[in-house]
Each structure stands twice: as structure tokens, then as C-alpha cells.
Design a protein around this motif. Structure first.
Motif, short mmCIF file in Angstrom:
data_model
loop_
_atom_site.label_atom_id
_atom_site.label_comp_id
_atom_site.label_asym_id
_atom_site.label_seq_id
_atom_site.Cartn_x
_atom_site.Cartn_y
_atom_site.Cartn_z
N VAL A 181 0.84 -1.20 0.00
CA VAL A 181 0.00 0.00 0.00
C VAL A 181 0.87 1.25 0.00
O VAL A 181 0.61 2.21 -0.74
CB VAL A 181 -0.93 0.00 1.23
CG1 VAL A 181 -1.75 1.30 1.30
CG2 VAL A 181 -1.87 -1.21 1.20
N THR A 217 -6.28 5.86 6.44
CA THR A 217 -7.13 6.09 5.26
C THR A 217 -7.26 7.57 4.93
O THR A 217 -7.83 7.91 3.89
CB THR A 217 -8.52 5.49 5.50
OG1 THR A 217 -9.01 5.98 6.76
CG2 THR A 217 -8.46 3.97 5.53
N VAL A 222 -2.10 6.44 0.77
CA VAL A 222 -3.00 5.29 0.99
C VAL A 222 -4.23 5.42 0.10
O VAL A 222 -4.69 4.45 -0.52
CB VAL A 222 -3.39 5.19 2.48
CG1 VAL A 222 -4.44 4.11 2.70
CG2 VAL A 222 -2.15 4.93 3.33
N GLN A 223 -4.74 6.64 -0.01
CA GLN A 223 -5.92 6.87 -0.86
C GLN A 223 -5.59 6.57 -2.33
O GLN A 223 -6.38 5.95 -3.04
CB GLN A 223 -6.40 8.31 -0.68
CG GLN A 223 -6.96 8.54 0.74
CD GLN A 223 -7.25 10.01 1.04
OE1 GLN A 223 -6.84 10.91 0.30
NE2 GLN A 223 -7.95 10.24 2.15
N ALA A 226 -5.50 2.90 -2.87
CA ALA A 226 -6.85 2.32 -2.90
C ALA A 226 -7.48 2.55 -4.27
O ALA A 226 -8.17 1.66 -4.80
CB ALA A 226 -7.71 2.93 -1.79
N LEU A 231 -10.75 1.43 -6.26
CA LEU A 231 -11.71 2.37 -5.68
C LEU A 231 -11.98 3.49 -6.70
O LEU A 231 -11.04 4.07 -7.24
CB LEU A 231 -11.13 2.98 -4.39
CG LEU A 231 -12.00 4.03 -3.68
CD1 LEU A 231 -13.23 3.36 -3.07
CD2 LEU A 231 -11.20 4.76 -2.62
N SER A 236 -12.04 8.81 -3.28
CA SER A 236 -10.69 8.63 -2.72
C SER A 236 -10.49 9.35 -1.40
O SER A 236 -9.56 9.02 -0.67
CB SER A 236 -9.65 9.10 -3.73
OG SER A 236 -9.73 10.50 -3.88
N VAL A 242 -12.30 4.11 1.41
CA VAL A 242 -10.88 3.72 1.29
C VAL A 242 -10.65 2.47 2.15
O VAL A 242 -10.01 1.51 1.71
CB VAL A 242 -9.96 4.88 1.72
CG1 VAL A 242 -8.50 4.41 1.77
CG2 VAL A 242 -10.11 6.06 0.77
N ALA A 245 -12.09 -0.59 0.50
CA ALA A 245 -11.29 -0.98 -0.67
C ALA A 245 -10.01 -1.69 -0.22
O ALA A 245 -9.59 -2.69 -0.82
CB ALA A 245 -10.96 0.24 -1.50
N LEU A 246 -9.39 -1.17 0.85
CA LEU A 246 -8.18 -1.83 1.38
C LEU A 246 -8.51 -3.22 1.90
O LEU A 246 -7.74 -4.17 1.69
CB LEU A 246 -7.57 -1.01 2.52
CG LEU A 246 -6.94 0.35 2.19
CD1 LEU A 246 -6.47 1.01 3.48
CD2 LEU A 246 -5.79 0.20 1.20
N TRP A 249 -8.92 -5.54 -0.99
CA TRP A 249 -7.60 -5.80 -1.58
C TRP A 249 -6.83 -6.80 -0.73
O TRP A 249 -6.25 -7.76 -1.22
CB TRP A 249 -6.86 -4.46 -1.73
CG TRP A 249 -5.48 -4.51 -2.29
CD1 TRP A 249 -4.82 -5.60 -2.84
CD2 TRP A 249 -4.54 -3.43 -2.33
NE1 TRP A 249 -3.56 -5.24 -3.23
CE2 TRP A 249 -3.36 -3.92 -2.93
CE3 TRP A 249 -4.60 -2.09 -1.91
CZ2 TRP A 249 -2.24 -3.11 -3.12
CZ3 TRP A 249 -3.49 -1.28 -2.11
CH2 TRP A 249 -2.32 -1.80 -2.70
#
Ligand SMILES: [Zn+2]
Length: 253
Positions: A181, A217, A222-223, A226, A231, A236, A242, A245-246, A249
Motif C-alpha cells: 500500500v 485512510t 494510501v488513498q 486504494a 476504488l 478517494s 478507502v 477498498a483496502l 484488496w
């Protein structure tokens, strides 16, 4: 008060709080290592705190109750195991103190955490089960990602020297995801090196704020990661989106 990690199964920790000759046991998935430790140290089981219903957290309760019938079991009423049903707002005795019970749903819909607020030089300590792990968080089973996001946001309101005692040693694997990430996060790289030595737990909230993508987040990097993972770009800056989505993932990482 001493806090002891009892390894169980492949990567669980059963946490013991010990003061004098008495012990509180958190999430005894297996009775055997707990019994062996208590007998070797000549300790008595005073209470069991349960965070959630998964068998690697409750599987040893019946045997420990058989051996220490006076021990009081605290947990959510849906477990069917609790002598004293607890929920958000309950307080449970911890020797000469009390722990607050927080509802922290997400991994399961009835997951609880036990928050032992700090006194004097003692930091706040949180027994958080499968909610927050070092550099990660639990999978979503019977709860929702939105609940888990909210629960982690709430844990993130505690003082930064708060110590977290998660129930699994997942740190190294979580840090490999965290490095995917945030490849440029030097704190993640340093923690990955340090994670070769276990236990990596407990961890402070200050540490998790630097390395745990699920608490980061709000960070642009990080955004962006994602969004790269699927995402929609217009979400975002939505922390919950976020987070979800993480989590998705990580499930396929
Ligand atoms: Zn679980």
C-alpha cells in the motif's frame, strides 16, 4: 499487574492478566496451554473475558470452567457461554480496577473489546480480539466493513501510548500488505525487519498510526493506492470507502 502472552494453535495469543495469585484469561481458544501455565505458576483463574464467538477464542472455556468452577466468564449473551452477559457500556472487574466493554463490530457483528484505562504511569490497555491487528485488521465475517471502519476509528481515539493486545501474530504478513500500500513508508519497512522477532505484540497506538494502513485512510498515499486497487477516484477521500477498498484488496493479496 502483569500481562502474559500464551501462544496457542499456529498464531494465536491467549492473553493472561495476572496480579498476585489470580489471573484473568482473554479468549482461551485452547485450555491446555492455559492450564499448564497456571498449574506451573500455581495461579488461580478468576475470570475469562471473551471477545467473540470464533472457536479459536472460546474453545477452551468449558475445560477451564471444569478446572476452575469459580471463574466468572464474561462475554456477549449470544455466545451462550457467559456467566455474566456484557455489552457496550458494561464494566468488568480486573483485580482492583475495572475494564470498560466496548462494542467493536465488524469482524463479527457482536465483537467486544475490553478497555483497561490507564492509571498513573500505567497506559491504557485494550484486549481487542480480531478487530485490530498490528499493521492490519480482522476479516469481515458477520459484521460489515463500515462497522469495522467505525470500530477502528473509535479505537484510534484512545491516548497514543495505549497498548493493544490483539489475538493473533499476523504482523509480518500484514506488514507485507502495508508495504504494498505504502512502498515509501520507512516505518513499515523498519517494522517488517523487527517482525522477525515474535511476539511483536503488544503494540502502541502511536506505532499503529505510523504503519497500519487501516488507520491511515486519510493519507494521500494510501488513498492513491486504494484507487489503484479499484476504488472509484471520486471516493478517494471517503475514509470508509478507502477502508473497504483496502479490506477487499487485502482479502486477495
Ligand atoms: Zn475471529
Amino acid at each position: 499487574m502483569n500481562i502474559i502472552a500464551i501462544p496457542a494453535f499456529h498464531d494465536n495469543y491467549i492473553w493472561l492478566l495476572q496480579q498476585g495469585s489470580e489471573v484473568v484469561c482473554v479468549d482461551p481458544g485452547d485450555a491446555t496451554p492455559v492450564r499448564q501455565y497456571l498449574e506451573a505458576q500455581r495461579l488461580q483463574l478468576a475470570a475469562i473475558w471473551l471477545t467473540h464467538h470464533h472457536n479459536d477464542h472460546i474453545g477452551g472455556v468449558a475445560e477451564l470452567k471444569r478446572l476452575w468452577p469459580q471463574a466468572t466468564v464474561y462475554g456477549h449473551q449470544t455466545l451462550g457461554l457467559a456467566d455474566v452477559a456484557v455489552a457496550e457500556g458494561s464494566r468488568v472487574p480486573a483485580f482492583n480496577a475495572e475494564a470498560d466493554v466496548w462494542a467493536v463490530p465488524g469482524h463479527t457483528d457482536t465483537h467486544l473489546a475490553y478497555v483497561l484505562h490507564g492509571q498513573g504511569a500505567q497506559p491504557t490497555r485494550v484486549f481487542c480480539g480480531d478487530t485490530l491487528f498490528s499493521a492490519g485488521c480482522g476479516r469481515v465475517f458477520t459484521g460489515t466493513a463500515a462497522q469495522l471502519h467505525h470500530s477502528l476509528q473509535r479505537l484510534n481515539t484512545l491516548p497514543e501510548n495505549t497498548l493493544f493486545y490483539p489475538a493473533h501474530e499476523y504482523t509480518a504478513a500484514n506488514l507485507r500488505f502495508a508495504a504494498a500500500v505504502e512502498p515509501a513508508n520507512a516505518d513499515v519497512q523498519a517494522a517488517l525487519t523487527a517482525a522477525a522477532n515474535t511476539p511483536t505484540l503488544p503494540v502502541t497506538l502511536a506505532h499503529e498510526r505510523r504503519i497500519n494502513p487501516f488507520l491511515r485512510t486519510d493519507k494521500a498515499g494510501v488513498q492513491a493506492a486504494a484507487v489503484a486497487a479499484g476504488l472509484p477516484a471520486d471516493q478517494s477521500t471517503d475514509s470508509a470507502a478507502v477502508f473497504a477498498a483496502l479490506r477487499e484488496w487485502k482479502n486477495r493479496f
